[in-house]
Design a protein around this motif. Sequence first.
Motif, PDB file in Angstrom:
ATOM      1  N   UNK A   1      14.176   7.521  -6.373  1.00 41.76           N
ATOM      2  CA  UNK A   1      13.579   7.366  -5.044  1.00 41.76           C
ATOM      3  C   UNK A   1      14.380   8.090  -3.965  1.00 41.76           C
ATOM      4  N   UNK A   2      15.552   8.570  -4.319  1.00 42.50           N
ATOM      5  CA  UNK A   2      16.355   9.374  -3.400  1.00 42.50           C
ATOM      6  C   UNK A   2      15.682  10.735  -3.240  1.00 42.50           C
ATOM      7  N   UNK A   3      15.461  11.148  -1.997  1.00 41.99           N
ATOM      8  CA  UNK A   3      14.759  12.413  -1.724  1.00 41.99           C
ATOM      9  C   UNK A   3      15.468  13.615  -2.344  1.00 41.99           C
ATOM     10  N   UNK A   4      16.775  13.522  -2.470  1.00 43.44           N
ATOM     11  CA  UNK A   4      17.520  14.619  -3.085  1.00 43.44           C
ATOM     12  C   UNK A   4      17.238  14.721  -4.580  1.00 43.44           C
ATOM     13  N   UNK A   5      16.747  13.636  -5.168  1.00 42.16           N
ATOM     14  CA  UNK A   5      16.475  13.617  -6.603  1.00 42.16           C
ATOM     15  C   UNK A   5      15.038  13.972  -6.940  1.00 42.16           C
ATOM     16  N   UNK A   6      14.059  13.528  -6.124  1.00 44.48           N
ATOM     17  CA  UNK A   6      12.663  13.822  -6.466  1.00 44.48           C
ATOM     18  C   UNK A   6      12.180  15.139  -5.868  1.00 44.48           C
TER      19      UNK A   6
ATOM     20  N   UNK B   1      15.723   1.379 -15.752  1.00 45.10           N
ATOM     21  CA  UNK B   1      15.440   0.809 -14.437  1.00 45.10           C
ATOM     22  C   UNK B   1      16.300   1.475 -13.369  1.00 45.10           C
ATOM     23  N   UNK B   2      17.590   1.694 -13.674  1.00 42.45           N
ATOM     24  CA  UNK B   2      18.483   2.357 -12.715  1.00 42.45           C
ATOM     25  C   UNK B   2      18.076   3.811 -12.488  1.00 42.45           C
ATOM     26  N   UNK B   3      17.588   4.467 -13.549  1.00 39.44           N
ATOM     27  CA  UNK B   3      17.151   5.858 -13.425  1.00 39.44           C
ATOM     28  C   UNK B   3      15.956   5.968 -12.480  1.00 39.44           C
ATOM     29  N   UNK B   4      14.962   5.119 -12.669  1.00 40.10           N
ATOM     30  CA  UNK B   4      13.767   5.147 -11.813  1.00 40.10           C
ATOM     31  C   UNK B   4      14.143   4.788 -10.379  1.00 40.10           C
TER      32      UNK B   4
ATOM     33  N   UNK C   1       4.762  11.691 -14.194  1.00 43.96           N
ATOM     34  CA  UNK C   1       3.849  10.773 -13.509  1.00 43.96           C
ATOM     35  C   UNK C   1       4.617   9.811 -12.615  1.00 43.96           C
ATOM     36  N   UNK C   2       5.774   9.365 -13.085  1.00 49.80           N
ATOM     37  CA  UNK C   2       6.624   8.509 -12.248  1.00 49.80           C
ATOM     38  C   UNK C   2       7.111   9.280 -11.031  1.00 49.80           C
ATOM     39  N   UNK C   3       7.537  10.527 -11.246  1.00 46.36           N
ATOM     40  CA  UNK C   3       8.015  11.362 -10.140  1.00 46.36           C
ATOM     41  C   UNK C   3       6.905  11.596  -9.124  1.00 46.36           C
ATOM     42  N   UNK C   4       5.708  11.902  -9.596  1.00 40.71           N
ATOM     43  CA  UNK C   4       4.593  12.130  -8.669  1.00 40.71           C
ATOM     44  C   UNK C   4       4.228  10.871  -7.907  1.00 40.71           C
TER      45      UNK C   4
ATOM     46  N   UNK D   1       0.826  -1.208   0.000  1.00 36.97           N
ATOM     47  CA  UNK D   1       0.000   0.000   0.000  1.00 36.97           C
ATOM     48  C   UNK D   1       0.863   1.262   0.000  1.00 36.97           C
ATOM     49  N   UNK D   2       1.970   1.199   0.704  1.00 35.37           N
ATOM     50  CA  UNK D   2       2.892   2.334   0.784  1.00 35.37           C
ATOM     51  C   UNK D   2       4.309   1.795   0.929  1.00 35.37           C
ATOM     52  N   UNK D   3       5.253   2.418   0.228  1.00 38.56           N
ATOM     53  CA  UNK D   3       6.652   2.035   0.389  1.00 38.56           C
ATOM     54  C   UNK D   3       7.072   0.975  -0.611  1.00 38.56           C
TER      55      UNK D   3
END
Length: 276
Positions: free
Chosen positions: A177-182, A170-173, A215-218, A46-48
Amino acid sequence: MNMTEIPIAREHQLFNGHNFHVFIFTKTESVSGLHQHDYYEFTIVLTGRYYQEIDGQRVLLERGDFVFIPVGSQHQSFYTAGATRILNVGISKRFFEKHFQSLFPCEFTAAQAYAIDTHFLAHIESVITSHHFRENEFDEFIEVVCFYITNRLRHYRDEPIRDTVPLWLRNTVEAMHDKLKFGDAALENMVQLSGKSQEYLTRATQRFYSKTPMQIINNIRINFAKKQLEITNASVTDIAYESGYSSPSLFIKTFKKFTSFTPNNYRNKINSCNEE
């Protein structure tokens, strides 16, 4: 117990005569280690995000993914990415084989993540966060979810085979997930990580994920925000900025679009659910 013996979770010890054994909780670590069941089980994220190791193969599960564990499969979970909220359903062997076995695919791979439709996932979240979830039609709801899961497995191989996601994408996505990136300049960060032009990246994400880069970022941002609402007391404003949004109003609008709840409403429902 010798060193090679794998513990078995027994239905009669957990189900108390019921058809289902259901947990909805946020986990940060596995308490069971490698084990197997004498009943069927599936887990929906559900999350994470977390890893399931099933019959020696490790599978990454993210929001909206599930795995189905048949009787006897050896498995364990790893929460290396932090807190993960899951819906875990054990199904009585007798009940499953009576009502769902005929729908189950002849060929099935346990060590694989399967995706739930976004609208059905929203329905699940809406039901389990309602105040009277465990009082009204609980078994009926779980039966519906079980039917959906079984039917999803049955039709999985009927779908067109999608191209394998290239390693660079795959490596980019994964790196996003790093907070500094999104956070700030997320789209520019994603383009830079990919090493491709924005147009090329967009074509690739639409081809392999059926989503645009934003959409991936959101998705990543809202998943992060949900975790913060679940496990911290931070204000909605602080979470908005921490999740990479330029204003609380934009965050609230986007959060409601993805979850059907406002952030405060979501937090209140999660807290009331946890207190029951």
